[in-house]
Scaffold this motif. Structure first.
Motif, PDB file in Angstrom:
ATOM      1  N   VAL A 106       0.785  -1.200  -0.034  1.00  0.00           N
ATOM      2  CA  VAL A 106       0.151  -0.103  -0.048  1.00  0.00           C
ATOM      3  C   VAL A 106       0.865   1.222   0.269  1.00  0.00           C
ATOM      4  O   VAL A 106       0.619   2.207  -0.618  1.00  0.00           O
ATOM      5  N   GLY A 107       2.227   1.193   0.677  1.00  0.00           N
ATOM      6  CA  GLY A 107       2.731   2.398   0.738  1.00  0.00           C
ATOM      7  C   GLY A 107       4.002   2.100   1.684  1.00  0.00           C
ATOM      8  O   GLY A 107       3.924   1.410   2.591  1.00  0.00           O
ATOM      9  N   ALA A 108       5.250   2.381   1.068  1.00  0.00           N
ATOM     10  CA  ALA A 108       6.327   1.992   1.928  1.00  0.00           C
ATOM     11  C   ALA A 108       6.353   2.266   3.383  1.00  0.00           C
ATOM     12  O   ALA A 108       6.729   1.472   4.317  1.00  0.00           O
ATOM     13  N   ARG A 109       6.172   3.634   3.669  1.00  0.00           N
ATOM     14  CA  ARG A 109       6.167   4.156   5.014  1.00  0.00           C
ATOM     15  C   ARG A 109       5.133   3.307   5.906  1.00  0.00           C
ATOM     16  O   ARG A 109       5.455   2.949   7.227  1.00  0.00           O
ATOM     17  N   SER A 348     -10.988 -20.532   3.064  1.00  0.00           N
ATOM     18  CA  SER A 348     -10.376 -19.672   2.133  1.00  0.00           C
ATOM     19  C   SER A 348     -10.654 -18.092   2.359  1.00  0.00           C
ATOM     20  O   SER A 348     -11.694 -18.085   2.905  1.00  0.00           O
ATOM     21  N   ALA A 349      -9.959 -17.595   1.654  1.00  0.00           N
ATOM     22  CA  ALA A 349     -10.137 -16.019   2.208  1.00  0.00           C
ATOM     23  C   ALA A 349      -9.908 -15.299   0.840  1.00  0.00           C
ATOM     24  O   ALA A 349      -9.120 -15.545  -0.120  1.00  0.00           O
ATOM     25  N   TYR A 350     -10.560 -14.140   0.825  1.00  0.00           N
ATOM     26  CA  TYR A 350     -10.356 -13.141  -0.429  1.00  0.00           C
ATOM     27  C   TYR A 350      -9.870 -11.706   0.185  1.00  0.00           C
ATOM     28  O   TYR A 350     -10.615 -11.294   1.207  1.00  0.00           O
ATOM     29  N   THR A 351      -8.807 -11.034  -0.387  1.00  0.00           N
ATOM     30  CA  THR A 351      -8.466  -9.832  -0.158  1.00  0.00           C
ATOM     31  C   THR A 351      -8.750  -8.837  -0.895  1.00  0.00           C
ATOM     32  O   THR A 351      -8.364  -8.614  -2.006  1.00  0.00           O
ATOM     33  N   PHE A 352      -9.402  -7.694  -0.608  1.00  0.00           N
ATOM     34  CA  PHE A 352      -9.756  -6.818  -1.597  1.00  0.00           C
ATOM     35  C   PHE A 352      -8.653  -5.663  -1.487  1.00  0.00           C
ATOM     36  O   PHE A 352      -7.751  -5.772  -0.984  1.00  0.00           O
ATOM     37  N   ALA A 353      -8.817  -4.971  -2.702  1.00  0.00           N
ATOM     38  CA  ALA A 353      -7.640  -3.633  -2.776  1.00  0.00           C
ATOM     39  C   ALA A 353      -7.536  -2.971  -1.862  1.00  0.00           C
ATOM     40  O   ALA A 353      -8.812  -2.538  -1.503  1.00  0.00           O
ATOM     41  N   PRO A 354      -6.429  -2.818  -1.468  1.00  0.00           N
ATOM     42  CA  PRO A 354      -6.148  -1.764  -0.388  1.00  0.00           C
ATOM     43  C   PRO A 354      -6.702  -0.334  -0.781  1.00  0.00           C
ATOM     44  O   PRO A 354      -6.630   0.176  -2.013  1.00  0.00           O
ATOM     45  N   THR A 355      -6.833   0.490   0.129  1.00  0.00           N
ATOM     46  CA  THR A 355      -7.310   1.782  -0.030  1.00  0.00           C
ATOM     47  C   THR A 355      -6.255   2.624   1.101  1.00  0.00           C
ATOM     48  O   THR A 355      -5.470   2.142   1.913  1.00  0.00           O
ATOM     49  N   PHE A 419      -6.241  -1.245   9.655  1.00  0.00           N
ATOM     50  CA  PHE A 419      -5.946   0.010   9.345  1.00  0.00           C
ATOM     51  C   PHE A 419      -4.822   0.469  10.035  1.00  0.00           C
ATOM     52  O   PHE A 419      -4.273   0.114  10.955  1.00  0.00           O
ATOM     53  N   TYR A 420      -4.272   1.780   9.638  1.00  0.00           N
ATOM     54  CA  TYR A 420      -3.062   2.501  10.254  1.00  0.00           C
ATOM     55  C   TYR A 420      -3.320   3.277  11.584  1.00  0.00           C
ATOM     56  O   TYR A 420      -4.326   3.787  11.725  1.00  0.00           O
TER      57      TYR A 420
END
Length: 420
Positions: A106-109, A348-355, A419-420
């Protein structure tokens, strides 16, 4: 005349003087025009070079971006780094599948920074135990060869829920807390024909001849809290292995009852067995998952040893037309008990696109758990025949204190948000 002649001479002189410099002035004007033409040609050539360079740069950028996107779709997702300050959306990969790795691109930092995850689980669990036979249907005829058919309660799948919280220190280390809550009630009944009779398993002789209706119920309450810390090996690989260890605490309660009555209800005999175990202890396990694109296939197995207190007792009620209602009981002192347990799941799992707000994941599967000897019950092995029919109470000669396994299993769906 002389005056006219003078004016004519002056005009000729002026014209001669004016005409004398015209060739030089014309040459200067021509040279200036030529210089301006050369400058215009140079400017047009420079403009053409700039436009050509711009078009070439656009084509190169398009080709480079397309090649980068094609390459990124077939390369593993980049691992977390400690540089970067903004979110950089890039194509999803087929390699990463852990929650930490999903956040890694998602982002390096933000990928390298600590983050939290919360989850909620909706499940349909079926509890079970080895002591759910609550009554007996007796066919006493012929007298020399009677038959007995025990009746058992069958709890159904019932809605239950779980809540979880997880702290992810980095792509490999995490700490998580989960709580599972289950409540279930199961009931059943059976009836005897005129040539049959019903009764509790310990009272199937002449005392139960009047009892034609039997009913039973079992109430189950189950709560478990697991706290563990884990380490994920090869967090940026398609196949990952998470080893974890921590503590588990469980509370398992069961109330099993049976009631047997005559058709009019003026005579009856019933009982209730109460069992409660509360304990805590160490828990270790391992979780493996394999990722294909945005999908993951998960398997987990864990074992725990719970040390705690076991409580048990049994209450009796007897209704007699002649003597009314009487109550009796059997009780045991609280005892320290060691209860091993095993739990596991396949999912089984599905990961949605990160935001920019985090990562959403859905997991569906089947889970099961068993707690060995967690349920206490009694077996009345000898009950002498009552001198009064119908009986006015239970006359106990011998008994056994038994332990049964407690199980639960069923499908589940988990939604989690990191979440961050």
């Amino acid at each position: 005349m002389k005056r006219v002649t003078k004016l004519a001479l002056l005009a000729c002189v002026g014209l001669s003087v004016a005409a004398a410099p015209r060739p030089a002035l014309a040459d200067k004007i021509s040279e200036r025009l030529d210089a301006l033409e050369r400058e215009n040609a140079a400017l047009r050539a420079r403009l053409n070079r700039l436009e050509t360079s711009k078009d070439t740069s656009k084509e190169t950028s398009k080709e480079t971006f397309g090649e980068t996107a094609r390459t990124a779709r077939h390369q593993p997702r980049p691992a977390d780094s400690t540089s970067g300050t903004v979110l950089v959306p890039v194509p999803r990969s087929a390699g990463q599948d852990s929650m930490a790795a999903d956040l890694g691109y998602v982002g390096a930092r933000r990928a390298s920074a600590p983050r939290f995850e919360i989850s909620g689980t909706a499940s349909f669990l079926q509890p079970g135990a080895g002591n759910l036979e609550y009554g007996t249907l007796t066919n006493p005829l012929p007298v020399v060869t009677p038959h007995w058919r025990n009746q058992s309660l069958k709890p159904n799948f019932t809605p239950s829920f779980s809540f979880g919280a997880r702290y992810i220190g980095d792509e490999s280390k995490d700490i998580q807390l989960n709580w599972t809550h289950l409540r279930n009630t199961a009931t059943d009944s059976f009836f005897a024909s005129p040539t049959e009779m019903v009764g509790p398993p310990y009272l199937i002789g002449p005392e139960s001849a009047l009892y034609k209706n039997g009913s039973g119920s079992v109430k189950t309450a189950f709560d478990v809290v697991n706290l563990d810390a884990g380490y994920t090996f090869c967090a940026d690989c398609s196949f990952q292995m998470r080893a974890f260890g921590g503590v588990s605490a469980a509370r398992i309660s069961q109330n099993l009852s049976g009631l047997f009555a005559s058709p009019g209800g003026d005579a009856s005999s019933g009982y209730t067995v109460n069992s409660l175990f509360t304990g805590a202890g160490p828990r270790v396990g391992i979780k493996g998952q394999f990722g294909i694109g945005d999908f993951q296939f998960i398997g987990e197995m864990a074992g725990a040893v719970l040390i705690g207190s076991a409580q048990s007792g049994m209450d009796f009620t007897t209704l007699s037309p002649a003597f009314g209602l009487s109550s009796q009981s059997i009780s045991s002192p609280n005892a320290t008990r060691v209860v091993p347990s095993i739990d596991g799941k396949l999912a089984s799992a599905y990961t949605f696109a990160p935001t920019a707000y985090g990562l959403f994941k859905v997991e569906a599967g089947y889970k099961a758990a068993v707690y060995f000897d967690a349920v206490n019950s009694y077996a009345l092995t000898q009950v002498p025949t009552s001198l009064t029919l119908p009986p006015i109470g239970i006359y106990l000669a011998t008994q056994q204190h038994l332990q049964s396994n407690f199980t639960n299993h069923g499908p589940y769906v988990t939604a989690s948000w990191a979440f961050y």
